[in-house]
Motif scaffolding. Structure first.
Motif, short mmCIF file in Angstrom:
data_model
loop_
_atom_site.label_atom_id
_atom_site.label_comp_id
_atom_site.label_asym_id
_atom_site.label_seq_id
_atom_site.Cartn_x
_atom_site.Cartn_y
_atom_site.Cartn_z
N GLN A 15 -9.57 46.34 -20.07
CA GLN A 15 -9.74 44.88 -20.12
C GLN A 15 -10.99 44.52 -19.33
O GLN A 15 -11.16 45.00 -18.21
CB GLN A 15 -8.52 44.19 -19.48
N GLY B 194 -5.31 48.94 -12.48
CA GLY B 194 -5.21 47.93 -13.52
C GLY B 194 -5.62 48.56 -14.82
O GLY B 194 -6.08 49.70 -14.84
N ASP B 195 -5.45 47.83 -15.92
CA ASP B 195 -5.83 48.34 -17.24
C ASP B 195 -7.34 48.18 -17.41
O ASP B 195 -7.83 47.10 -17.74
CB ASP B 195 -5.07 47.55 -18.31
N LEU B 196 -8.07 49.26 -17.14
CA LEU B 196 -9.54 49.17 -17.10
C LEU B 196 -10.17 49.02 -18.49
O LEU B 196 -11.39 48.97 -18.61
CB LEU B 196 -10.13 50.36 -16.35
N GLY C 108 -9.99 42.83 -11.61
CA GLY C 108 -8.72 42.15 -11.85
C GLY C 108 -8.59 40.81 -11.15
O GLY C 108 -7.50 40.27 -11.08
N GLU D 150 -10.56 43.29 -15.79
CA GLU D 150 -10.11 44.34 -14.86
C GLU D 150 -11.29 45.22 -14.45
O GLU D 150 -11.47 45.55 -13.28
CB GLU D 150 -9.01 45.20 -15.50
#
Lengths: 517, 74
Positions: free
Chosen positions: A38, A34-36, A46, A41
């Motif tokens: 964020q 995932g987009d770490l 997530g 996330e």
């Protein structure tokens, strides 16, 4: 000096499996990518964990050094009273199965990461949310410190007879372990914690079951012998096992009940518990995994009984007698592991207790960091970007870990345990804002603040003021019976919130009547 | 803001039974019928093993309660 309890084989297995643990921690960053950058996330994996992963994660998160060290230590020293941990974990998950799915639904809808996020919007008060967040952050420190004390107990047993200055070497080893931990939580967030949690749980169950199987072989008569030996010890040593061996002595009944009731109400107010719950993929999966968590408590119950079992183990008792009485309790489980199990199995059990402190410490520091960033920094600096938020949280989690480590190095272990008990008293004072907030939005925010402040003040005052049984005891006598201070302070807090809300409603109604005239 | 959480249409009887199931372990532990040494199990006094057994019972009660509260949902 005594002979080493753990030889080269044991050390090799301990370190080898520790390397696997570290690998899993770093591998977490690549797992379910995932987009770490964020926050949800990094800090909540997530929100994609299913029933069993949430079970392992929250289990590893809630069954901590408190379980492996503090509870057996309490049973070993004070007796049946400390078995309150069993009703506590049986009932706390009923509270959680009712409250947490509701909080989960709010969080999914509004992108909340902390319980204070919810309080802020529910009562339209950043100040109240800030109070809730600050309480969580403060209560988190001694909890992390307790994890470190548990890890120290493992290292003490492992280094005994190998090095002269056990304290110095174990401090260095702990610092290295924390640098590794900080590095992988920074990069992998809750994903790393989840994978290591599964690993930790496997080792813990292995250790607990192995001791149960090995005890009758190592200790002739196992529990029968142990309970007889403990009864004998209680009758010969003054002040030992005062609350009873075979069952609870009547004067301690109210203390037992208020301790488990207060603890059961408080657990899911702790930020690390909320953090684990919010990582679930759905409300049903969260509720199901919560319903399954009392089963994890069977391991806790066995560990608590091992606090008595050790009285039957003459080898273990002989080595324990080399330590000052106050230091013996926390060594109960590591000592039983080395005296009853073959070396390779003992090494795995010891690693279970060791990483059993590391995994919760990581989640606690992450949860503290979320509170700091979301509910204290963001309100003061509203223009922070989501990426900036995550970066701040990652660094804050590193700093919080080392603050707790420094705290353990400076402050004697007894104080850290006192502060952990005090942490339980203060976190309970956020119950009206969080749990009652989930039920109704009609509570008056100023009454909630006053109730929180008075509950906090009263709890701290009763705790530190000299009283029976002792200053810094979480119990306080009321009409000759010992009562858990958290419950007293919560009762006063709730009374203020309800009466205050009633008054605020009456005033508002009066105002609207006079306006409509 | 208040309507979202109550939107799940779960029948009242399901909520009532689930509530009772969640409450049973609380009631059991509040009444200290378990505070005795006999009968023992494998040398362990009743106080310890019976309370431990109730961890398993609690879990079973909670699972039934959760299945009642989330019918058909994934």
């Amino acid at each position: 000096m005594v002979n080493p309890l753990i030889g080269p084989l044991g050390w090799g297995i301990f370190l080898g499996f520790f390397i696997i643990f570290v690998f899993l921690g770093f591998y977490g960053a690549r797992w379910r990518r995932g987009d770490l950058s964020q926050l949800h996330e990094w800090a909540l994996a997530g929100r994609r964990l299913g029933t069993f992963l949430v079970w392992f994660l929250v289990g590893a998160d809630l069954y901590t050094a408190y379980t492996f060290i503090a509870v057996p230590s309490g049973v070993f020293a004070s007796g049946a009273l400390y078995f309150f941990a069993v009703p506590y974990v049986a009932t706390t998950f009923a509270v959680a199965a009712v409250t947490m799915p509701v909080l989960w639904r709010w969080s999914r809808l509004r992108n909340y990461v902390t319980a204070a996020d919810f309080v802020q919007e529910r009562f339209n008060s950043r100040l109240l949310a800030g109070f809730v967040a600050a309480t969580g952050i403060v209560a988190g420190f001694p909890y992390i410190a307790l994890q470190i004390i548990g890890m120290q107990a493992v290292l003490t047993v492992m280094l005994l007879g190998i090095v002269k200055n056990v304290k110095l070497v174990s401090d260095i080893a702990l610092t290295i372990a924390f640098i590794i931990l900080a590095a992988f939580t920074y990069t992998s967030g809750l994903r790393g914690a989840t994978l290591t949690a599964v690993f930790k749980d496997a080792l813990v169950f292995l250790g607990v079951i192995a001791i149960l199987v090995a005890a009758p072989i190592a200790i002739p008569g196992a529990f029968s012998t142990a309970f007889k030996a403990a009864t004998l010890a209680a009758s010969t040593t003054k002040g030992l096992l005062v609350s009873g061996v075979d069952f609870l002595k009547p004067p301690f009944y109210l203390a037992y009940t208020t301790l488990w009731v207060g603890s059961a109400l408080a657990l899911y107010l702790y930020p690390h518990a909320v953090n684990g719950a919010l990582s679930s993929e759905s409300d049903k999966k969260l509720a199901l995994s919560t319903a399954l968590l009392p089963i994890y408590g069977i391991a806790l119950a066995l560990l608590a009984m091992y606090g008595i079992l050790i009285y039957g183990d003459t080898t273990a008792m002989k080595i324990l007698s080399l330590f000052p009485p106050a230091a013996r309790g926390s060594l109960v489980i590591p000592m039983l592991a080395v005296t009853t199990l073959p070396e390779w199995l003992a090494a795995l059990a010891l690693l279970g207790v060791f990483v059993g402190g590391l995994v919760p410490a990581a989640i606690m520091a992450m949860a503290q960091a979320n509170l700091l960033v979301r509910n204290i920094i963001k309100p003061l600096n509203p223009r922070i970007t989501p990426q900036g938020e995550t970066r701040a949280a990652k660094w804050a989690s590193v700093i919080f870990k080392f603050l707790a480590l420094g705290f353990v190095f400076i402050v004697p272990a007894t104080y850290a345990i006192w502060l952990q008990l005090l942490g339980g008293i203060i976190i309970t004072q956020t119950l009206p804002s969080v749990f009652l907030g989930l039920v109704t939005d009609r509570l008056d925010k100023y009454s909630l603040m006053v109730g929180w402040a008075v509950g906090l003040g009263l709890g701290i005052y009763l705790f530190v003021t000299p009283h029976i049984p002792a200053a810094m005891s979480p119990l306080y006598p009321i009409a000759g019976h010992l009562v858990y201070i958290a419950v007293i302070a919560l009762a006063v807090n709730l009374l203020i919130v309800l009466v205050g809300t009633g008054i605020a409603m009456a005033i508002r109604r009066g105002a609207s009547v006079s306006v409509s005239k | 803001m208040a309507t979202e959480t109550t939107r799940r249409g779960v029948a009242t009887w399901r909520k009532v039974i689930a509530g009772i199931l969640f409450a049973i372990p609380w009631i059991f532990y509040l009444i200290p019928t378990y505070n005795t040494a006999q009968p023992t199990l494998g040398g362990v006094p009743f106080f310890y093993w019976f309370q431990t057994l109730w961890l398993l019972i609690s879990s079973i009660l909670f699972i039934i309660a959760v299945l009642l509260l989330y019918p058909g949902k994934r």
